[in-house]
Write an enzyme that holds these catalytic residues in place. Structure first.
Site, PDB file in Angstrom:
ATOM      1  N   GLU A 193     -21.141 -30.773  23.912  1.00 29.07           N
ATOM      2  CA  GLU A 193     -21.374 -29.335  24.123  1.00 29.07           C
ATOM      3  C   GLU A 193     -22.864 -29.009  24.107  1.00 29.07           C
ATOM      4  O   GLU A 193     -23.346 -28.187  23.327  1.00 29.07           O
ATOM      5  CB  GLU A 193     -20.605 -28.507  23.087  1.00 29.07           C
ATOM      6  N   GLU A 212     -11.997 -32.356  24.814  1.00 29.95           N
ATOM      7  CA  GLU A 212     -11.515 -31.394  23.805  1.00 29.95           C
ATOM      8  C   GLU A 212     -10.609 -30.395  24.502  1.00 29.95           C
ATOM      9  O   GLU A 212     -11.039 -29.708  25.433  1.00 29.95           O
ATOM     10  CB  GLU A 212     -12.657 -30.646  23.101  1.00 29.95           C
TER      11      GLU A 212
END
Length: 505
Positions: free
Chosen positions: A175, A306
């Site tokens: 991220e 994810e």
């Protein structure tokens, strides 16, 4: 009752459904590692070298193919040397992302690799780009995978492991648009190329270097990464410095992550949830279209490392530990996601649910007294295990009722199918809440007979398992028959089902 009709072309095999689409994710977050996988050697809970044995047994039963570690956001503040060597001598740190708790590094590289060996799972190690260095990541790869007489191989031997491990998957940060550094895609892409260059392949250990990509459908990240992957600074074309790019996709009921109850929700919230889950098809298709424009041969893989539901934590638990219950609603989210992953198996190479134990959409919930609960989502994984490494076959809903929420129409039935070794597996997800759904599936191209059918459902979408009622939601036999090439069955409201077929011809 309206009958849904579908068709499956059993003789038209498509891309292989990688077993790694059924991957998992274990972060140093809440009770996923400590109190989940790791109980310590002195625990009264049965363990082997500190790793909880009933958890290992349950995950082996669903053929866990890979495990991503140590994060997540935690990965970009984790320095691997803190987690090797004698445990009593390892330094502590503060886990600033998740609960602001002290991390004593008792579970580090050797413990993780021991866990993967016990599980029979490939390790997916996520390196630190946010606060680490190129040298740090390069040396971690060397430590894990190099034999012979090198500095990191000597250090590994000094810490008790003679032979290197096989570590196929390597994440280049996490991220980067957020907790991994608040970077722009252009800046991160340059970093990813640099880090990937110094993640060397030692002693035949082939690396799949996974660049951290978008949140949801932020296609700017995909464009930037793919443009870089398919360009070269040298006169002769060079292979991409990374072999896959990732994206993350979390499901909620419309108001955002961590804002709604896991177990107390209305009909409208349920429908918004399944609509949001089904929308991952649009997101995957969008990323796929961008990747196809740069890489029409689909050499570079797409990874959703994810995914899952993200609700409010259970009352009375630490908000930073993200512990939530897991209901039949969550199981349907998983069923819908897998249908999409199967349809896009030509580009999608891996997916990792968040997370394996005690965090978000978990497989298993444990307690410190030795209790363990298998969640509805766990049962979807078990029922779908036959799709791993099977060949996808076309499966189409021809006609079915629709459910409507916020002017969005969603088909009440979703399905996917695969074949392997003279057998087929069909998975069906029914999101209708009001009545049972008769289903007729035209099995085309090969003669088939049903050998086993099972259904997962509960009293309603809020049904879930607890230590007191561990089997409130668990698979039970489902009546299914094949006559004249038509598979007939009836799905209860809010249910997930699988049908196993034996094939002839």
């Amino acid at each position: 009752m309206t009958t849904a009709r579908a068709a499956v072309d059993l003789d038209v095999t498509g891309p292989q459904i990688s077993r790694h689409l059924y991957g998992h994710f274990a972060e140093h977050l809440g009770r996923c590692i400590y109190g989940g996988f790791w109980v310590g050697e002195d625990s009264p809970i049965p363990n082997e070298r500190g790793i909880r044995l009933d958890v290992v047994e349950a995950l082996r039963a669903i053929r866990i193919p890979n495990l991503r570690w140590p994060g997540g956001c935690f990965a970009d503040e984790y320095h691997w040397r803190d987690g090797v060597g004698p445990r009593a001598e390892r330094p502590t740190m503060v886990n600033t992302n998740w609960g602001d708790v002290v991390e004593d590094n008792a579970f580090g590289t050797h413990e993780f690799m021991d866990l993967c060996e016990m599980l029979g799972a490939d390790p997916y190690v996520n390196g630190n780009v946010g606060s680490g260095t190129v040298q740090e990541m390069s040396e971690w790869v060397e430590y894990l995978t190099r034999s012979g007489d090198s500095p990191m191989a000597r250090l590994r031997r000094a810490n008790g492991r003679d032979e290197p491990w096989r570590v196929p998957f390597w994440g280049l940060g996490n991220e980067a648009w957020g907790c991994g550094g608040n970077m722009t895609p252009e800046y991160y892409t340059s970093l990813a190329r640099r880090y990937a260059t110094f993640c060397k392949e030692h002693d035949g250990n082939r690396l799949v270097r996974i660049a951290a990509g978008a949140s949801d459908a932020d296609l700017r990240w995909t464009h930037t990464l793919m443009a870089s992957a398919t360009s070269s600074n040298t006169p002769e074309p060079q292979a991409s410095p990374f072999q896959a790019i990732s994206f993350h996709y979390y499901t909620h009921a419309g108001t955002g992550i961590q804002k709604e109850s896991a177990t107390a929700f209305s009909r409208e919230e349920f429908l918004r949830t399944v609509a949001h889950a089904a929308d991952i098809e649009r997101v995957v298709s969008a990323h796929e279209a961008v990747m196809d424009s740069y890489d029409p041969d689909r050499v570079i893989g797409l990874v959703c490392d994810e995914w899952g539901t993200w609700w409010n934590v259970e009352p009375g638990t630490n908000p930073g530990f993200l512990f939530q219950q897991n209901t039949m609603r969550d199981a349907l989210v998983a069923g819908l996601h897998f249908d999409v992953f199967h349809r896009h198996a030509a580009r999608m190479r891996m997916a990792n649910i968040a997370q394996t134990l005690n965090v978000l959409q978990a497989m298993i919930l444990t307690d410190d007294e030795g209790g363990m609960v298998l969640t509805p989502t766990y049962h979807v994984y078990e029922m779908n295990a036959g799709h791993q490494d099977a060949l996808s076959v076309p499966a189409h809903v021809v006609a079915a009722p629709v459910v409507t929420i916020d002017d969005v129409e969603l088909g009440a039935l979703s399905l996917s199918a695969s074949t392997t070794d003279g057998a087929a597996l069909i998975s069906l997800t029914h999101v209708g809440v009001d009545e049972a759904l008769p289903v007729e599936i035209d099995l085309r191209g090969r003669t088939a007979r049903a050998t086993r059918a099972r259904v997962l459902t509960g009293v309603d979408a809020t049904a879930h398992n607890t230590p007191e009622t561990p089997d409130a939601v668990s698979p039970v036999p489902l009546e299914a028959s094949v006559e004249g090439g038509i598979l007939r069955l009836t799905l209860p409201p809010v249910s997930f089902a699988t049908v196993e077929l034996a094939l002839e011809g």
